[in-house]
Design a protein around this motif. Structure first.
Motif, mmCIF file in Angstrom:
data_model
loop_
_atom_site.group_PDB
_atom_site.id
_atom_site.type_symbol
_atom_site.label_atom_id
_atom_site.label_comp_id
_atom_site.label_asym_id
_atom_site.label_seq_id
_atom_site.Cartn_x
_atom_site.Cartn_y
_atom_site.Cartn_z
ATOM 1 N N LEU A 98 42.007 -12.141 -4.935
ATOM 2 C CA LEU A 98 43.970 -12.387 -3.943
ATOM 3 C C LEU A 98 43.400 -11.173 -2.901
ATOM 4 C CD1 LEU A 98 45.647 -13.839 -6.200
ATOM 5 C CD2 LEU A 98 44.214 -15.406 -5.391
ATOM 6 N N PRO A 100 46.573 -10.516 -0.522
ATOM 7 C CA PRO A 100 48.077 -10.867 -0.041
ATOM 8 C C PRO A 100 48.084 -10.564 1.660
ATOM 9 C CG PRO A 100 48.283 -9.854 -2.293
ATOM 10 C CD PRO A 100 46.863 -9.868 -1.313
ATOM 11 N N GLY A 113 50.605 -11.972 -4.388
ATOM 12 C CA GLY A 113 49.481 -11.648 -5.748
ATOM 13 C C GLY A 113 49.177 -12.418 -6.578
ATOM 14 N N ALA A 117 47.747 -15.418 -8.694
ATOM 15 C CA ALA A 117 47.263 -14.850 -10.278
ATOM 16 C C ALA A 117 47.592 -15.338 -11.389
ATOM 17 C CB ALA A 117 47.189 -13.385 -10.211
ATOM 18 N N CYS A 127 41.704 -13.192 -12.543
ATOM 19 C CA CYS A 127 42.330 -12.957 -10.905
ATOM 20 C C CYS A 127 42.359 -11.220 -10.722
ATOM 21 C CB CYS A 127 43.493 -13.683 -11.056
ATOM 22 S SG CYS A 127 43.724 -15.575 -10.672
ATOM 23 N N SER A 129 44.070 -9.168 -7.811
ATOM 24 C CA SER A 129 45.607 -8.843 -6.152
ATOM 25 C C SER A 129 45.220 -7.944 -6.148
ATOM 26 C CB SER A 129 46.368 -9.497 -6.888
ATOM 27 O OG SER A 129 46.501 -10.280 -7.507
#
Length: 326
Positions: A98, A100, A113, A117, A127, A129
């Motif tokens: 991910l 952001p 994030g 997640a 996940c 971030s």
């Protein structure tokens, strides 16, 4: 007796050693329960000899809770891991990186994030971030400093696959707003390394199985540009060549993975024409793509509840991801 060690185990071990050697992380707010954070570079991030900024974490909005933080002047890029088991879900053998947004001036690590997640960890995905460096903070790489972090992060996510028990060939990349620009830069251009390899992790390919660009910044030229992101990335007076060079509807690679796009038609910050331009470029290259345009939601809707935002987009993404093997 010496046991054989396969290449992925060696890479994961190298990564673990590098992480242990990295400096301790400053923590403004405690991590939400279940999350684990670690730096992506052993020691300091590259090209920081003239960087003097101080990393700071603050609330995204005055009324935000402590897990809705944003970072500015990032000095120590990190990944923040959430495993499916930490939210009571069964792993599905895949992972998502991910990225952001924040207009390349900050990174909304909570809103795009942690929150995202949790949603996808509940669906079985491991996940990560990404907290990435920002281009105007004096890094030697300039505009490419965020790309260096994104490439390194994707390689780490691949390298950690044996330890975390997912398939390195089932990794998605999802970016939001300016993070959508970075996600598209990472996945839709030919994977030319943006930094000199430093360890075994950097032998991993810069490759994802699918990508998702959510209300993304795509264009750096024309009537629909997000001027804030462009100024941070390219300065106040970029040349036409620089603007075109980082307009990600240009030079889309034929090796781009399948792409999911989502945008609100009433987005006043990053017009939906950014997603439409990317969709047209993907179609011209024959890349599998799906684009959802919602009547309302504005910009940065994330997982905000209706009627303020189009919450079905995660389910639409999950259907798309499953169809393409993620």
């Amino acid at each position: 007796m010496t046991l054989p060690i396969d290449r992925r185990t060696l890479i994961a071990g190298t990564l673990a050693s590098a992480t242990l050697a990295a400096p301790a992380l400053a923590q403004s707010f405690p991590l939400p329960q279940g999350f684990e954070r670690f730096p992506i570079w052993p020691g300091k991030a590259p090209g920081g000899e003239h960087v003097t900024v101080q990393e700071v974490e603050s609330l995204r909005r005055p009324e935000s809770t402590p897990d809705d933080g944003v970072f500015a002047h990032v000095v120590t890029p990190t990944l923040t891991l959430l495993r499916p088991k930490d939210v009571g879900a069964k792993p599905n053998g895949a992972a998502i990186l991910l990225i952001p947004g924040g207009g390349y001036t900050r990174v909304a690590i909570g809103h795009e994030g942690y929150n995202i997640a949790r949603r996808f960890a509940q669906a079985g995905y491991t996940c990560y971030s990404l907290l990435y460096r920002l281009p105007a903070d004096g890094w030697t790489a300039g505009a490419e400093a965020p790309l260096q972090d994104a490439q390194r992060a994707l390689r780490i996510v691949r390298a950690l696959a044996p330890r975390e028990k997912y398939d390195a060939n089932r990794i998605g990349v999802m970016g939001f707003s300016a993070g959508g620009h970075l996600a598209a830069w990472l996945t839709s251009r030919p994977p030319a390394p943006a930094y000199t390899p430093i360890d075994a992790t950097d032998r991993e390919p810069i490759k994802a199985a699918i990508a998702a660009y959510i209300y993304p910044v795509i264009q750096m030229e024309g009537a629909f540009v997000h001027t804030g992101s462009r100024t941070q990335l390219l300065g106040p007076n970029p040349t036409p060549e620089r603007m075109r060079g980082l307009s990600l509807d240009q030079n889309v690679s034929a090796e781009t993975p399948p792409v999911f796009l989502a945008h609100a038609l009433d987005d006043k910050a990053v017009p939906p024409e950014n997603s439409l331009a990317m969709l047209a470029a993907l179609r011209a290259k024959g890349i599998a793509a799906e684009c959802h345009l919602f009547e309302n939601g504005g910009h940065g809707f994330g997982l905000v509840a209706p009627p303020a935002a189009p919450v079905p987009w995660p389910d639409l993404f999950l259907n798309f991801a499953k169809r393409h093997g993620l």
